[in-house]
Design a protein around this motif. Sequence first.
Motif, PDB file in Angstrom:
ATOM      1  N   LYS A   2      42.999  43.952  46.127  1.00 52.52           N
ATOM      2  CA  LYS A   2      43.990  43.228  46.940  1.00 52.52           C
ATOM      3  C   LYS A   2      44.861  44.257  47.631  1.00 52.52           C
ATOM      4  O   LYS A   2      45.191  45.284  47.062  1.00 52.52           O
ATOM      5  N   ARG A   3      45.300  43.926  48.832  1.00 52.70           N
ATOM      6  CA  ARG A   3      46.196  44.854  49.505  1.00 52.70           C
ATOM      7  C   ARG A   3      47.584  44.729  48.870  1.00 52.70           C
ATOM      8  O   ARG A   3      48.108  43.637  48.701  1.00 52.70           O
ATOM      9  N   TYR A  12      42.727  44.994  40.831  1.00 55.02           N
ATOM     10  CA  TYR A  12      43.041  43.984  39.828  1.00 55.02           C
ATOM     11  C   TYR A  12      41.822  43.592  39.038  1.00 55.02           C
ATOM     12  O   TYR A  12      41.916  43.209  37.891  1.00 55.02           O
ATOM     13  N   ASP A  13      40.682  43.700  39.658  1.00 58.30           N
ATOM     14  CA  ASP A  13      39.447  43.274  39.022  1.00 58.30           C
ATOM     15  C   ASP A  13      39.034  44.333  37.990  1.00 58.30           C
ATOM     16  O   ASP A  13      38.799  45.477  38.346  1.00 58.30           O
ATOM     17  N   PRO A  14      38.990  43.953  36.699  1.00 55.10           N
ATOM     18  CA  PRO A  14      38.685  44.949  35.658  1.00 55.10           C
ATOM     19  C   PRO A  14      37.329  45.629  35.873  1.00 55.10           C
ATOM     20  O   PRO A  14      37.209  46.836  35.654  1.00 55.10           O
ATOM     21  N   ALA A  15      36.336  44.856  36.313  1.00 51.64           N
ATOM     22  CA  ALA A  15      35.003  45.439  36.522  1.00 51.64           C
ATOM     23  C   ALA A  15      35.073  46.498  37.607  1.00 51.64           C
ATOM     24  O   ALA A  15      34.481  47.571  37.510  1.00 51.64           O
ATOM     25  N   MET A  16      35.849  46.182  38.633  1.00 48.64           N
ATOM     26  CA  MET A  16      35.982  47.108  39.756  1.00 48.64           C
ATOM     27  C   MET A  16      36.758  48.349  39.338  1.00 48.64           C
ATOM     28  O   MET A  16      36.423  49.465  39.718  1.00 48.64           O
TER      29      MET A  16
END
Length: 282
Positions: A2-3, A12-16
Amino acid sequence: AKRAGGAGYRLYDPAMRERAKRRGELESELRTALETGQLLTHYQPVITAEGFKSRHLAGVEALVRWRHPIRGMIPPLEFIGVAEDTGLIVPLGHAVLRMACIDFVAWKREHGDAAPRRLAVNVSRAQLTLPSFAGQVKDVLETTGMLASDLQLELTESLAVQDSAVQTCLLELKALGVSLALDDFGTGYSSLSCLHLLPVDTVKIDRSFVDSAGSSLHHRVLIEATIRVAHSLGMTTVAEGVETGEQANILAALHCDKLQGYYFSRPLPAEELVAWMTRSRE
Ligand code: C2E
Ligand code: CA
Ligand code: CA
Ligand code: CA
């Protein structure tokens, strides 16, 4: 991602986040690998297609390997991408070129006619857009005693047609006497009609076409057309990923000049390639 208020990207995405962390680790480990000599090159034989049963060693392709102290051998597909994204491909590519030239010059000196005639080395886009790249290659040739005419640099199609910085670099390399090969040919678009625009000497027919040479008439026709056009432009052809005698027979019958693939040999450590040369001399 997210910007986050213009201040950049927050994950924010844990996988990312996990993936970004792994890439970060890989980058620093790769830096260490370069500094401590964990990278080495293997060499895959390239065979003269005519009379391929005698397995005449026309050349070799240098392929980088990473011997990780804990994780063992890591294949290039797992780190070339990170190396390209981080700019580490520049020192990596330089190290591979240097190691390969040193090995090649020694083989030529020690094995004469049994040694490969040509060394192929892969180069990435980031290397070819360096204004100093041709100068670096010249430097490696001079310090290793490698003849420019024994070296072929392999580049991919998308790279070869693009900007004028790359074109300038390719012409500088040609002026040094180094030859150029178009790698993975057939995987891009409108390729045959663009071939005459590129300052290349060799076309490497991609494995995906070679794979189906026996089963797909369509692919066989495409291979034949590629070889015909390449020859009419004064270029030579190499088929990659030859895995069966049937494929080798088909390609030789279509007048492909050279063959490379597991049917002949996997990429080999330098010592095993030397054993091949010694055998072939008997
Ligand atoms: P590439 O340049 O297309 O190299 C050929 C790849 O196909 C090699 O994989 C080789 O081991 C594999 N191969 C050869 N014959 C066969 C066959 O008969 N069947 C199959 N299935 N595979 C075959 P490798 O060594 O894992 O390298 C993968 C890619 O990594 C290379 O593809 C190249 O794009 C890149 N690469 C390797 N070394 C370097 C390097 O020093 N610099 C750069 N920029 N890229 C490199
Ligand atoms: Ca290649
Ligand atoms: Ca290839
Ligand atoms: Ca490739």
